[in-house]
Enzyme design. Structure first.
Site, PDB file in Angstrom:
ATOM      1  N   SER B 274       0.848  -1.177   0.000  1.00 12.36           N
ATOM      2  CA  SER B 274       0.000   0.000   0.000  1.00 12.36           C
ATOM      3  C   SER B 274       0.886   1.229   0.000  1.00 12.36           C
ATOM      4  O   SER B 274       2.078   1.142   0.278  1.00 12.36           O
ATOM      5  CB  SER B 274      -0.842   0.041   1.299  1.00 12.36           C
ATOM      6  N   SER B 312      -3.467  -3.433  -2.669  1.00  9.88           N
ATOM      7  CA  SER B 312      -2.818  -2.174  -2.310  1.00  9.88           C
ATOM      8  C   SER B 312      -3.824  -1.184  -1.761  1.00  9.88           C
ATOM      9  O   SER B 312      -4.893  -0.991  -2.323  1.00  9.88           O
ATOM     10  CB  SER B 312      -2.128  -1.595  -3.550  1.00  9.88           C
ATOM     11  N   ASP B 314      -4.044   2.374  -1.586  1.00  9.61           N
ATOM     12  CA  ASP B 314      -3.422   3.587  -2.118  1.00  9.61           C
ATOM     13  C   ASP B 314      -4.354   4.755  -1.836  1.00  9.61           C
ATOM     14  O   ASP B 314      -5.260   5.064  -2.620  1.00  9.61           O
ATOM     15  CB  ASP B 314      -3.159   3.426  -3.616  1.00  9.61           C
TER      16      ASP B 314
END
Lengths: 396, 396, 396, 396
Positions: B274, B312, B314
């Protein structure tokens, strides 16, 4: 003695250590709230639609609800000591021993609140663990506790990720509770998780709803459900609210302007507080559709008179217990999806069950005195019936 | 000895109680990282745009960054004991003693992560306290600690609400750290908050970035900034990343396909992890505009080769330190707003500073060995220069 | 003579009435663009991943693309007369004779643009008809024409709703085209719809892309595709762009800073314009997942150097041709869903095909002179190769 | 003869060419609807809050409303010929001669509908031209016509962009109108734009609302307003609806279950249709806050009994007429922003005015017969009063 009073007794007289066992006992001796307590329909409030067996979110098969209720001390606030009027409520979509995610969607009518984990719900379309609701300043401890409880009950998942993005929501109970005392502990969250159950659901001053205020009457946890006719698939929709929102003079019950008919000094002069709403269904909805369902909660709150004030955290999550094993790690799954054109009965059921769950929370709640002798009165049942009669809306 | 090593020494040899004082000492004796450590530009990596004095988020006046770094133990994982490779990073928009919210906006490129408090940022347009970044399983303790720290440093606000919806984000360090051991404690969060400072910002294996992995090299905290020419208002944009994302063979640095030029067994075979990105500016942007700015972070990550994998988280937040006192409780405020048509230089600066901050995180990080002797190697500086030269992209 | 020149000839010399037949003829005589024209890979530009047979969106089975190209007049602008440099491009997910909706999702990186119909895509998860792209001031005529074309080709649907919420997007061609002359007529839209076809896709100055400008070189329509290995399901991802965005000095091709290596007065001094991106796949993705896929387009544009300026309408839509008959009117459907954990290769393919489609648009476009003798030069192929060689990025 | 009948007469007996003049005449001879026609409050329906002078969206200073009403033919549907029962309604935030954008925000409760231009509203925070509402199949012609009208009334803007992303919304009138005949022409849109005016607003079977159906009674255009006390800033909130949604048995008026008290075969057996809602205020709200305001419309519709069915396009836009010149092209502007904590009276006003505008639409509408002799009856006033009295909710 209702089960709620039983819980209060247990919590008052014993440490938390034995409370779990005693809670089970409270249940065993058969004094459950659902039997002993009055609900909105019992008073003759007219609601549309057909409820499930318990008129509760647990009418959706597999859903389990657990509560930890902390009521300790009285008098002047001493931060870190009390008085304590708070708790934790948990909702498991597939029961507490399942590790199988459910399709989910969420929506915010007004975001002055917290529901952790929603970014992943939005992205993935899945809700991976329970929904937990507590007070504003205990979201963190509850969040990490959900991960810890998951790890306590089994090895980490292969990915290392183990319910690592829990859903924990809150409303603010600082008018009655020592909210800055951080009284919720990891064990309190464990208890709510460990004692989650199907069947009748405790309402009012219980769990996360213990110290909450709804339309400036005593609020808390409320629930309701609807079952559709076989023509519409025979599905069930269940709603659970932690109700801590609303301005008294806006309150409508079954369309009747109840709030302004009851004089008295209100708690606030504003629409503060918050309401967390959990919607469950067994209808085969995909995440896009569950987000739509969550958005209908606003329409139910609109029926009750909400205008969703700036200070309100009105956050809703909806999930479907259908499509087990949809959250596969690899490959392609067959999932079931209800036609969009067949979804209206579910939307209407969501509106109706929301409308009723809020009223149930107020009907079940009892007058409570908390910090600094702040007192929030319960919605008076007799007065309510009188008002409903005045507007020709009391059912026999 | 760099300040980072100084911090490590302090943390290793002393209890956390004295660490704060020693950290200040580390700073006083003038061995700050920015002087001693190499950054991407020092290696000749070409980036566009003009940086601020520190090439750091702290170039935006008022912004302060604090870290707590926990590095303890080695060898076989024993949950709850260690090894520990984790920490907490905090970013204060207006310095740690301010109680004045800033306009803010946020965006998620892929939501397999957590940033608490965003629902209120979205609703209100304000960020009310610090941004805190830690590991995935410590978000809760950090979140409640922010409230507790606020209360420890002053009476509750009039409303009773006191930073009650903190912003706490995370990335997952379980490859190197005993993430299931819940090693971050309230005091660790306090320390990061108490020691936040302007000026040079620690990078690499520090704070929340301690155990992080970026493009399958050792990652962590990175920062960069841009200042606009007076023609464009002379504003500053600063970016800080906690970088724990990326797949090696996708890594591009200044457009060069660096990742595939460096052989060796990667940590993962996937884009997991991440990245949390904090964007600060002193330009007078309103919340709508800050949300747009946050969305540009994706374009910076795109330049570095990200495809934002399913695993992830993000998540990006942007704030403006202009418009002090905009968060009034009553009445009407005059606030300053940059014309939308004049915003492009800020967008470009955001893209550029993001691109560079990610590389800075990798350049600053050192090879680390954590649980079960898992080792993540740092991006080798000499090899990197060789590759840049091969593609005619090394400056000097 | 390329098929494109053939089209130009047809359009110049004949009324639109016969153009359809002639277009077919152009195809029959075998001078299709894909054979005759150069594409980015032909020049030795290195791109990652394996393309489909046509390296086009039509590699996704069933997808058909149609264009109407209007090139008329030259010299001084006379509003309503010309010069005309515009057109219409259409993309049918399941071919022009299908009435079966596809799952879809959309995303906006910067919303200075229009894509009608997205509110229903977001709500329902379905794209019901074609995606149409034209100039900014002709969105309306194109939108109503899609409904009219649907009605012309069959009776209204039972509900009365017949593609009633068409998807029509735009970019602005007013630098070369008499955009205020409203030259697109209903019949032009019909032609693009009627002539949609599989196989090789026209690129550059064609269809909606006719008068467009990309990174201050001549732009227009571009396309690319990726096929995954059987290990990842063997799916195909196709991308089509109408490219009218970008600032020259930011342009990167395969990571190389091409834009600043080519001197000359740019058209703008800013990132204006827009880019519409259509992503198609045959992977079994549900709407939630297609929205995620659309969001990856930003990362591909990031690789090309975009910072998504204020004036840019960067709007993307993604659909899946799997799950035929998912849009049932009643009851429950079984739909196929790829595991989220298996989605990364599709995300990467989207990024890669976007990156390449933009470059293909510029490579295919030819220098064009439009209103008031405004001229936009094509990206010079030889110069481009020289620059790629300088940075050791030209493939043999 | 009411002004509405006057309009009908004009439209029936003359070409559109003279209609504008005659409309003015209708106004001059003093038979305006607001004087002659009954509105909900006139019947004794109780609503909360204080209205503005006209109880209309035009109570917000500067707001102008224009209508073109097309009523032609009767009997069997012949597509392209008629019968025609449709029109166009326009709302100018700052009057028809202003070119100054307003801050705006939008929200969708259910997106089975179209409102073009919203992507730019969301991105920029500005609404640049009028809001136009028509039937579903005429959105396109209306959209391009807005651009054409802008160009007809002045040179293009310096940027070349001239209201290039118009806001045009729709609801579906195909039960009464030859919707597939595309009867709205550019000139009809021009007329509505040219004749926009302040003061009393026509309601019911007028403009875009001509052929609409609300809660299975005849619907159309409705409006209402609220003014706040000086204590709350003295601001005005105005709402205009094009009401074409709702299921009869859900209809509540002032909380009374009116729908189920009126027997008779409903038009549909479902919640189809749509409702477009425009909210205007002179309060100094920034875009973030206007989006919040738009979201309150749902709560007003909830009070009226909506559950927002799958087939409904329930799309809302809110704007503020304060902050003239906020949309500067360069530099920094001082803009006024109301404190979030002071916003509640505006939220409540939005809910109340929405609730009332929907009822006003039904009260003003007259029974209409359209294609194939489909007839939709008006809500009977006497019966309504009788029902309100039964529930003790009729004001004297």
């Amino acid at each position: 003695m209702t089960s709620f009073e039983c819980v209060q007794l247990v919590v008052k007289t014993m440490g938390r250590t034995f409370a779990v066992l005693m809670l089970v006992l409270c249940g065993v001796i058969g004094i459950g709230r659902a039997q002993g307590n009055v609900r909105a329909r019992d008073l003759g409030i007219p609601f549309d639609g057909t409820t499930g067996a318990f008129n509760a979110i647990t009418d959706v098969k597999g859903v389990e609800v657990g509560n930890t209720t902390l009521i300790r001390g009285s008098g002047v606030l001493k931060i870190g000591v009390g008085p304590v009027r708070t708790g934790v409520t948990v909702v498991f979509p597939r029961g507490k021993s399942s590790r199988d995610p459910v399709f989910a969607g969420w929506f915010t009518e007004n975001g002055n609140g917290e529901m952790t984990g929603t970014t992943w719900v939005e992205e993935s379309g899945f809700l991976e663990g329970p929904v937990v609701i507590t007070n504003t300043h205990s979201v963190g401890v509850a969040r990490d506790a959900v991960i810890a409880w998951r790890l306590r009950n089994g090895p980490p998942s292969a990915s290392g990720y183990s319910w690592s993005l829990p859903i924990v929501a809150e409303t603010w109970d600082g008018y009655l509770n020592d909210v800055n005392g951080f009284h919720i502990k990891t064990e309190d969250v464990f208890q709510a998780l460990d004692t989650a159950h199907g069947g009748a659901v405790e309402e009012g001053n219980v769990g996360g709803g213990t110290g909450m205020i709804c339309s400036e009457f005593k609020g808390g946890i409320g629930t309701s459900s609807r079952t559709l006719s076989p023509k519409y698939g025979g599905y069930t929709v269940g709603v659970l609210v932690q109700c801590n929102y609303g301005q008294r003079d806006q309150l409508r019950i079954a369309g009747v302007p109840v709030g302004r008919e009851i004089p008295g000094k209100p708690v606030w002069d504003d629409d503060v507080g918050s309401i967390i709403v959990v919607v469950a269904t067994d209808a085969p909805l995909i995440p896009t559709q569950l987000k739509r369902m969550a958005r209908r909660v606003s329409l139910g709150l609109g029926r009750d008179g909400s205008y969703s004030g700036n200070g309100s955290g009105d956050i809703f999550i909806a999930f479907s217990t259908d499509n087990p094993k949809a959250a596969a790690f690899t490959g392609v799954r067959e999932v079931r999806m209800l036609a969009n054109d067949a979804i209206n009965p579910l939307f209407l059921a969501t509106v109706q069950a929301t409308e009723e769950a809020v009223v149930n929370a107020m009907i079940a709640a009892r007058t409570m005195t908390g910090i600094n002798d702040h007192t929030v009165v319960a919605l008076p049942h007799d007065k309510l019936k009188e008002i409903m009669r005045k507007y020709n809306r009391l059912e026999r």
